[in-house]
Design a protein around this motif. Structure first.
Motif, PDB file in Angstrom:
ATOM      1  N   ILE A 292       0.827  -1.209   0.000  1.00  0.00           N
ATOM      2  CA  ILE A 292       0.000   0.000   0.000  1.00  0.00           C
ATOM      3  C   ILE A 292       0.861   1.258   0.000  1.00  0.00           C
ATOM      4  N   THR A 293       1.920   1.236   0.811  1.00  0.00           N
ATOM      5  CA  THR A 293       2.820   2.387   0.868  1.00  0.00           C
ATOM      6  C   THR A 293       3.487   2.618  -0.484  1.00  0.00           C
ATOM      7  N   SER A 294       3.878   1.539  -1.145  1.00  0.00           N
ATOM      8  CA  SER A 294       4.524   1.650  -2.456  1.00  0.00           C
ATOM      9  C   SER A 294       3.573   2.218  -3.501  1.00  0.00           C
ATOM     10  N   ILE A 295       2.326   1.822  -3.446  1.00  0.00           N
ATOM     11  CA  ILE A 295       1.327   2.351  -4.378  1.00  0.00           C
ATOM     12  C   ILE A 295       1.181   3.862  -4.190  1.00  0.00           C
ATOM     13  N   PRO A 343       1.575   7.293 -14.257  1.00  0.00           N
ATOM     14  CA  PRO A 343       1.057   6.665 -13.032  1.00  0.00           C
ATOM     15  C   PRO A 343       0.775   5.179 -13.215  1.00  0.00           C
ATOM     16  N   LEU A 344       0.327   4.789 -14.403  1.00  0.00           N
ATOM     17  CA  LEU A 344       0.080   3.374 -14.676  1.00  0.00           C
ATOM     18  C   LEU A 344       1.372   2.571 -14.611  1.00  0.00           C
ATOM     19  N   MET A 345       2.463   3.149 -15.105  1.00  0.00           N
ATOM     20  CA  MET A 345       3.748   2.470 -15.033  1.00  0.00           C
ATOM     21  C   MET A 345       4.212   2.324 -13.589  1.00  0.00           C
ATOM     22  N   GLY A 346       3.810   3.255 -12.738  1.00  0.00           N
ATOM     23  CA  GLY A 346       4.115   3.117 -11.317  1.00  0.00           C
ATOM     24  C   GLY A 346       3.420   1.904 -10.728  1.00  0.00           C
ATOM     25  N   PHE A 347       2.127   1.747 -11.036  1.00  0.00           N
ATOM     26  CA  PHE A 347       1.386   0.572 -10.556  1.00  0.00           C
ATOM     27  C   PHE A 347       2.016  -0.711 -11.085  1.00  0.00           C
ATOM     28  N   ILE A 352       4.947  -5.863 -10.204  1.00  0.00           N
ATOM     29  CA  ILE A 352       6.073  -6.717 -10.567  1.00  0.00           C
ATOM     30  C   ILE A 352       6.973  -6.960  -9.355  1.00  0.00           C
ATOM     31  N   GLY A 353       7.269  -5.913  -8.579  1.00  0.00           N
ATOM     32  CA  GLY A 353       8.094  -6.068  -7.384  1.00  0.00           C
ATOM     33  C   GLY A 353       7.462  -6.993  -6.359  1.00  0.00           C
TER      34      GLY A 353
END
Length: 430
Positions: A292-295, A343-347, A352-353
């Protein structure tokens, strides 16, 4: 984040000096062969992903001896694989470039550049091993410092080597600057035994059970990365059909875009380690909190990055392109369109991580392959046939494929099937 930034600088430095000292054909040549390099590296990336997952989970479970065994197997297998790929790639280069549609100056320059770059593979693969061991322990600082030294040396050497050897000089400068610090980094894995995870020469031999476990976890990641690289090769073939200027613009735009993506790539890498260590320690609540924090972090970085990139695209492109108005216009158009999907690439990087850190790399493979082969390439063909957008059809296909694959990643995450550990209580699972 800084480590990913430094890796991006390697490519940006080469692109900057080549575009300013040589010309459009040389930039197009580098862009054409980049997916081939990425395809080769993807074979090592799978081992890196498996190593990070296993070492981080063993670290979380306080199993340092088992983690060292994994590290030794990674080193032995990766070294053999890297040397083999370098030899094959060197001799296969001319045939690869022709099959990708390279002609004239682009064919000549691509061949010169790629043949030399194949000899960088052993150094990169060895650094994959080093990075995987350090990242699995939670140490991302030391690999970053070695990368800083390498990129600074590369920036210094690039203009001198390019002036003397042309496009071959860019490849030679990169190999020389990277290899020196890879040798130092690998030496520390043998010399520094205070870290708890280290290598010993007598253990550098194939142990079937451990190696099979690494391959089992790493194979889906390798397939996903390889399929992604092949997809980009096909993508480049579509782009070059619109001309060398379009391919050069695509390459410059991707280099700039990768710089903006640096924060979320760092978040994804760090998340893999945190996921692995906390699954190993059976702390599932902290795993979910990390996700959640990463998102939240990735959304913040990419919204800000997208706004900045959209507003400053002309100025940024102007750093790389000064004498070719067509390449300048195409690069600017590409960046303005693709900035909306950041932002989509962030998700995407967070998903993936998560899946790589848990060791369930099959889900990362599904996302990697689905994004390019299941969505992007079919959309490009569809837009090419039924829309008159020209190169813009490729950019729009990239945006839409990123959106759809993030929905797929969300469904996989909510299923919770990725939460099972891939290690046993005492030894590496067989």
């Amino acid at each position: 984040m800084l480590n990913n930034f430094i890796q991006t600088i390697y490519n940006l430095a080469d692109t900057y000096w080549v575009s300013n000292m040589l010309g459009t054909s040389e930039v197009a040549a580098m862009t054409l062969v980049f997916p081939v390099i990425f395809l080769t590296l993807s074979l090592g990336m799978g081992i890196n992903v498996a190593g990070t997952a296993l070492i981080s989970q063993h670290t979380g479970a306080q199993q340092k001896k088992e983690a060292s065994k994994v590290a030794s197997q990674m080193f032995a297998f990766t070294l053999i694989l890297a040397v083999t790929l370098s030899i094959i790639g060197f001799f296969a280069t001319p045939y690869i470039i022709k099959a990708m549609g390279g002609k004239g100056d682009v064919l000549k320059y691509s061949t010169q550049y790629l043949q030399i770059m194949f000899w960088e593979i052993p150094g990169i693969f060895m650094f994959f091993v080093y990075n995987s061991i350090k990242q699995g322990q939670g140490d991302t600082l030391t690999p970053m410092l070695y990368n800083v030294c390498g990129v600074v040396l590369n920036i210094i050497l690039d203009p001198f080597f390019i002036e003397r050897f042309g496009i071959k000089g860019a490849a030679l400068a990169t190999i020389f600057s990277r290899t020196i610090f890879v040798i130092i980094a690998v030496y520390t894995l043998f010399a520094n035994r205070n870290s708890g995870i280290y290598l010993r020469l007598k253990e550098i031999k194939i142990q079937k059970d451990i190696l099979l476990k690494i391959i089992k976890i790493g194979f889906p990641a390798t397939i996903g990365q390889s399929a992604s690289a092949l997809g980009f090769i096909i993508l480049n073939a579509f782009v070059i059909s619109y001309g060398d200027q379009t391919l050069a613009a695509f390459g410059i735009g991707n280099r700039i875009n990768s710089l903006v993506l640096m924060p979320v790539m760092g978040i994804g890498s760090a998340l893999a380690t945190i996921i692995g260590q906390n699954l190993g320690a059976n702390n599932l609540e902290r795993v979910k909190l990390a996700f959640i924090t990463s998102i939240k972090l990735s959304t913040l970085f990419m919204v800000v990055g997208g706004i900045i990139l959209s507003l400053s695209s002309k100025h940024v492109v102007g750093v790389f392109i000064k004498n070719d108005p067509e390449v300048f216009a195409l690069s600017n158009q590409y960046l303005r369109i693709i900035s909306t999907s950041l932002p989509l690439m962030g998700f995407f990087q967070v998903f993936i991580g998560t899946f790589q850190g848990s060791g369930h790399t099959i889900f990362a493979m599904i996302m990697d392959m689905g994004r390019l082969w299941g969505l992007r390439i079919p959309l490009i063909l569809l837009f090419r046939k039924f829309a008159s957008w020209g190169p813009s059809g490729v950019w729009y296909a990239m945006l839409l494929s990123n959106a759809i694959i993030c929905v797929v990643g969300l469904f996989i995450y909510l299923s919770n099937v990725w939460q099972k550990k891939v290690i046993t209580d005492n030894v590496v699972a067989s």
